[in-house]
Design an enzyme around this catalytic site. Structure first.
Site, PDB file in Angstrom:
ATOM      1  N   CYS A  40      57.550 -13.376 142.079  1.00  0.00           N
ATOM      2  CA  CYS A  40      56.715 -14.620 142.610  1.00  0.00           C
ATOM      3  C   CYS A  40      57.138 -15.534 143.988  1.00  0.00           C
ATOM      4  CB  CYS A  40      57.142 -16.006 141.478  1.00  0.00           C
ATOM      5  SG  CYS A  40      55.449 -17.642 141.298  1.00  0.00           S
ATOM      6  N   CYS A  67      51.868 -19.259 135.585  1.00  0.00           N
ATOM      7  CA  CYS A  67      51.421 -20.036 137.074  1.00  0.00           C
ATOM      8  C   CYS A  67      50.582 -19.516 137.638  1.00  0.00           C
ATOM      9  CB  CYS A  67      53.067 -19.225 137.469  1.00  0.00           C
ATOM     10  SG  CYS A  67      53.469 -19.458 139.146  1.00  0.00           S
ATOM     11  N   CYS A  70      51.289 -16.463 140.863  1.00  0.00           N
ATOM     12  CA  CYS A  70      51.863 -15.264 140.733  1.00  0.00           C
ATOM     13  C   CYS A  70      50.600 -14.733 140.162  1.00  0.00           C
ATOM     14  CB  CYS A  70      53.149 -14.982 140.565  1.00  0.00           C
ATOM     15  SG  CYS A  70      53.830 -15.729 138.782  1.00  0.00           S
ATOM     16  N   CYS A 317      61.027  13.018 134.726  1.00  0.00           N
ATOM     17  CA  CYS A 317      62.175  13.600 135.399  1.00  0.00           C
ATOM     18  C   CYS A 317      62.701  11.990 134.358  1.00  0.00           C
ATOM     19  CB  CYS A 317      62.059  13.307 136.276  1.00  0.00           C
ATOM     20  SG  CYS A 317      61.290  12.568 137.397  1.00  0.00           S
TER      21      CYS A 317
END
Length: 350
Positions: A40, A67, A70, A317
């Site tokens: 954010c 929020c 964000c 992996c």
């Protein structure tokens, strides 16, 4: 990891806006009553005013609201209305050469468009539109049009300007690419952050987190090894892996089936096949893989082959750890590696 130690780690990641923690935690800010994602852009709260959660639902149940800066309930790289508008405009007229008046007609600020496209796609809007035009030109050339016809149909009056633009984007002059490969690159949003997928109509060639260090070099090596042009676009294997990634992160898929193109030496491919044989929720050491290949002293070579994998998650992996139980390395970051290993313990076997 103890809760206090974990919270200190998360707070440090919050201060540094570390993208590898996207989807790993959310932070509730006691003084404002909102909860945010790790990256954010808002001013950072004091540590004692933070409450950390594993998912957005926990934050909502703790009475925090999302929020507005964000937007923690949307993808971390949610497409803005401006980006969507311009992408649609390009698709309506991909041959168009954009000028200042075109932005004014759409009530779009040109500099803002440049910044947003740079953040989203790694290229400015003008570069994006030019790449789309070049993609159209390449399609025309491959369907039998002459280079001159492709030049004119995509709005270039000068043959030298067309060839220069073509070369900057695709790495070779159009006449040299006639009949050669074209790979398409797409952006895929995931819970742990955006990924780049590259493929043709038959196979997936690359899948990596966008913030992986050295990704640009990986893409360039792929272009050179396949002697291909890489342009923005979508293919069926990319659509397939996008669907599978959604199911995987929702905990509903444990095995990927999208078609793959594994480019590597025979030894590297043998290592990657061993990786794909590791069941979700389990791990192996580099030494384990070396023993399975009948080359018990080749664990360093196994580690190098592991690092050369260009198909993250699909060739897992992240399931390879050190013999002493430490996580070892991971191109997408150790936080993501740990999250993936914990997540895969909850997957439904297929």
């Amino acid at each position: 990891m103890a809760t206090a130690e974990r919270n200190e780690e998360y707070y440090k990641a919050l201060l540094e806006k570390r993208t590898e923690y996207e989807g790993v935690f959310y932070v509730g800010v006691k003084t404002t009553g909102v909860f945010c994602r790790p990256t954010c852009p808002a001013r950072k709260p004091k540590f004692e005013n933070c409450e950390f959660f594993d998912n957005a639902q926990q934050a909502l149940l703790a009475s925090y609201r999302p929020c507005q800066r964000c937007r923690p309930l949307s993808h971390p790289n949610h497409v803005s209305d401006m980006v969507r508008l311009l992408v649609e405009a390009v698709e309506e007229h991909p041959e168009k050469r954009w000028r200042e008046a075109d932005f004014k007609e759409l009530s779009v600020d040109e500099s803002t468009a440049r910044r947003q496209f740079k953040k989203r796609f790694g290229m400015t809007f003008v570069e994006y539109a030019r790449a789309r035009r070049m993609g159209l030109a390449m399609k025309n050339i491959r369907s039998g049009q002459t280079v001159l016809d492709a030049q004119l149909s995509t709005g270039y009056e000068s043959s030298s300007g067309f060839r220069d633009a073509f070369s900057r984007i695709m790495g070779a002059a159009p006449t040299l690419l006639e009949g050669s490969n074209v790979l398409k690159a797409s952006w895929i949003d995931t819970r742990l952050g955006p990924m780049m997928a590259i493929g043709d109509e038959q196979s997936l060639y690359l899948l990596e987190f966008v913030d992986r260090r050295g990704l640009e070099r990986e893409v360039e090596r792929l272009r050179q090894r396949t002697k291909s042009a890489i342009i923005p676009g979508m293919t069926e294997p990319i659509r397939s892996i996008e669907r599978e990634l959604t199911l995987y992160f929702d905990g509903k898929l444990s095995r990927f089936t999208s078609p793959l193109m594994m480019i590597g030496s025979p030894f590297q491919k043998s290592v990657w096949e061993q990786l794909m044989a590791i069941p979700p929720g389990e791990t192996r050491s580099y030494a384990d893989i070396a023993h399975a290949l009948g080359k018990p002293t080749a664990y360093r070579a196994v580690a190098q082959a592991n690092g050369a994998n260009q198909l993250a998650l699909v060739i897992p992996c992240h399931r390879v750890i050190n013999s002493n139980g430490d996580l070892g390395g991971y191109g997408g970051g150790l936080t993501r590696k740990n999250w993936l290993l914990q997540h895969e313990k909850t997957l439904t076997p297929q």
